[in-house]
Design a protein around this motif. Structure first.
Motif, PDB file in Angstrom:
ATOM      1  N   VAL A   1      -1.145  -2.473  -4.554  1.00 54.23           N
ATOM      2  CA  VAL A   1      -0.519  -3.322  -5.566  1.00 54.23           C
ATOM      3  C   VAL A   1       0.042  -4.586  -4.921  1.00 54.23           C
ATOM      4  O   VAL A   1       0.094  -4.711  -3.701  1.00 54.23           O
ATOM      5  N   SER A   2       0.527  -5.493  -5.777  1.00 52.22           N
ATOM      6  CA  SER A   2       1.079  -6.755  -5.279  1.00 52.22           C
ATOM      7  C   SER A   2       2.553  -6.633  -4.909  1.00 52.22           C
ATOM      8  O   SER A   2       3.014  -7.283  -3.983  1.00 52.22           O
ATOM      9  N   ASP A   3       3.309  -5.808  -5.648  1.00 49.97           N
ATOM     10  CA  ASP A   3       4.748  -5.708  -5.391  1.00 49.97           C
ATOM     11  C   ASP A   3       5.291  -4.410  -5.987  1.00 49.97           C
ATOM     12  O   ASP A   3       4.567  -3.640  -6.607  1.00 49.97           O
ATOM     13  N   MET A   4       6.587  -4.192  -5.816  1.00 50.60           N
ATOM     14  CA  MET A   4       7.204  -2.953  -6.287  1.00 50.60           C
ATOM     15  C   MET A   4       7.223  -2.864  -7.813  1.00 50.60           C
ATOM     16  O   MET A   4       7.155  -1.760  -8.369  1.00 50.60           O
ATOM     17  N   ASP A   5       7.301  -3.993  -8.508  1.00 45.45           N
ATOM     18  CA  ASP A   5       7.248  -3.954  -9.973  1.00 45.45           C
ATOM     19  C   ASP A   5       5.910  -3.392 -10.454  1.00 45.45           C
ATOM     20  O   ASP A   5       5.864  -2.544 -11.352  1.00 45.45           O
TER      21      ASP A   5
ATOM     22  N   LEU B   1       0.835  -1.190   0.000  1.00 43.59           N
ATOM     23  CA  LEU B   1       0.000   0.000   0.000  1.00 43.59           C
ATOM     24  C   LEU B   1       0.872   1.243   0.000  1.00 43.59           C
ATOM     25  O   LEU B   1       1.834   1.328   0.765  1.00 43.59           O
ATOM     26  N   ALA B   2       0.518   2.197  -0.857  1.00 37.89           N
ATOM     27  CA  ALA B   2       1.261   3.461  -0.927  1.00 37.89           C
ATOM     28  C   ALA B   2       0.277   4.624  -0.894  1.00 37.89           C
ATOM     29  O   ALA B   2      -0.819   4.545  -1.449  1.00 37.89           O
ATOM     30  N   HIS B   3       0.695   5.690  -0.240  1.00 39.97           N
ATOM     31  CA  HIS B   3      -0.021   6.964  -0.308  1.00 39.97           C
ATOM     32  C   HIS B   3       0.844   7.870  -1.162  1.00 39.97           C
ATOM     33  O   HIS B   3       2.063   7.943  -0.962  1.00 39.97           O
ATOM     34  N   VAL B   4       0.238   8.547  -2.118  1.00 43.42           N
ATOM     35  CA  VAL B   4       0.999   9.375  -3.044  1.00 43.42           C
ATOM     36  C   VAL B   4       0.374  10.763  -3.093  1.00 43.42           C
ATOM     37  O   VAL B   4      -0.821  10.909  -3.334  1.00 43.42           O
ATOM     38  N   GLN B   5       1.219  11.763  -2.852  1.00 44.84           N
ATOM     39  CA  GLN B   5       0.805  13.153  -2.999  1.00 44.84           C
ATOM     40  C   GLN B   5       1.116  13.571  -4.431  1.00 44.84           C
ATOM     41  O   GLN B   5       2.214  13.319  -4.922  1.00 44.84           O
TER      42      GLN B   5
ATOM     43  N   MET C   1       5.333   4.621   1.294  1.00 41.29           N
ATOM     44  CA  MET C   1       4.961   3.207   1.378  1.00 41.29           C
ATOM     45  C   MET C   1       4.538   2.893   2.821  1.00 41.29           C
ATOM     46  O   MET C   1       5.216   3.283   3.769  1.00 41.29           O
ATOM     47  N   VAL C   2       3.433   2.186   2.963  1.00 35.26           N
ATOM     48  CA  VAL C   2       2.932   1.824   4.287  1.00 35.26           C
ATOM     49  C   VAL C   2       3.725   0.623   4.800  1.00 35.26           C
ATOM     50  O   VAL C   2       3.795  -0.409   4.143  1.00 35.26           O
ATOM     51  N   ILE C   3       4.306   0.784   5.967  1.00 34.84           N
ATOM     52  CA  ILE C   3       5.081  -0.281   6.598  1.00 34.84           C
ATOM     53  C   ILE C   3       4.199  -1.095   7.532  1.00 34.84           C
ATOM     54  O   ILE C   3       4.265  -2.317   7.572  1.00 34.84           O
ATOM     55  N   GLU C   4       3.357  -0.386   8.284  1.00 34.26           N
ATOM     56  CA  GLU C   4       2.489  -1.050   9.252  1.00 34.26           C
ATOM     57  C   GLU C   4       1.210  -0.244   9.401  1.00 34.26           C
ATOM     58  O   GLU C   4       1.257   0.979   9.519  1.00 34.26           O
ATOM     59  N   LYS C   5       0.071  -0.919   9.407  1.00 33.22           N
ATOM     60  CA  LYS C   5      -1.209  -0.260   9.671  1.00 33.22           C
ATOM     61  C   LYS C   5      -1.385  -0.163  11.180  1.00 33.22           C
ATOM     62  O   LYS C   5      -1.405  -1.174  11.866  1.00 33.22           O
TER      63      LYS C   5
END
Length: 160
Positions: free
Chosen positions: A119-123, A73-77, A145-149
């Motif tokens: 997404v599933s992975d960095m690719d 999971l990523a948050h993007v500004q 990138m979310v490391i931990e919720k």
């Protein structure tokens, strides 16, 4: 008469019904009625009314992101190069087509949009990022990138 003027105020039983359904949308009407101290028939009537009046918009299942291979999971500004209707429209049209963007909010402040990308992975993330930067009008972007919720959305707060 507008919809909002036709809606009556919710009482404590309505709020209790909403709270129970928010945490367990599959609960039977009989069990729901027990939890909110009503008999089943009036409870069902209230649920139907809450649906008709738009307080309940639908029911859904919470799926496992890990089992479905979507745990990254990523948050993007995102900042746009200019703020005008045409650029906003193009961004909106293109972002709606990127299925990995699960949330997109236009925000006020230091950037224009806040995206939530799953997404599933960095690719796969790299591919999505390519789609994002190819949108005409996109200026800068910053990914987190979310490391931990720590806390997850558990629905709307109902003060009853």
């Amino acid at each position: 008469m507008s919809i909002s003027s036709r809606l009556r105020m919710l009482d404590r039983i309505d709020l209790a019904i909403l709270e129970v359904l928010q945490s367990n949308g599959r609960i039977s009407n009989v069990n729901l009625a027990k939890q909110v101290n009503l008999s089943p028939s009036p409870c069902l009537d209230r649920v139907k009314r809450l649906e008709q009046e738009g307080y309940i918009e639908g029911y859904c299942a919470k799926l496992s992101e890990a089992k479905l291979n979507q745990s990254l999971l990523a948050h993007v500004q995102v900042s746009l190069v200019s703020s005008n209707t045409a650029v906003f429209k193009v961004f909106r049209e293109r972002i709606l087509k990127i299925k990995q963007v699960v949330e997109c909010d236009m925000v006020a402040g230091g950037y224009d949009y806040l995206l939530k990308i799953r997404v599933s992975d960095m690719d796969e993330y790299r591919e999505v990022l390519g789609d994002l930067v190819d949108i005409p009008g996109v200026g800068t972007h910053h990914s987190y990138m979310v490391i931990e919720k720590i806390k997850q959305d558990s629905g709307l707060r109902l003060d009853n």
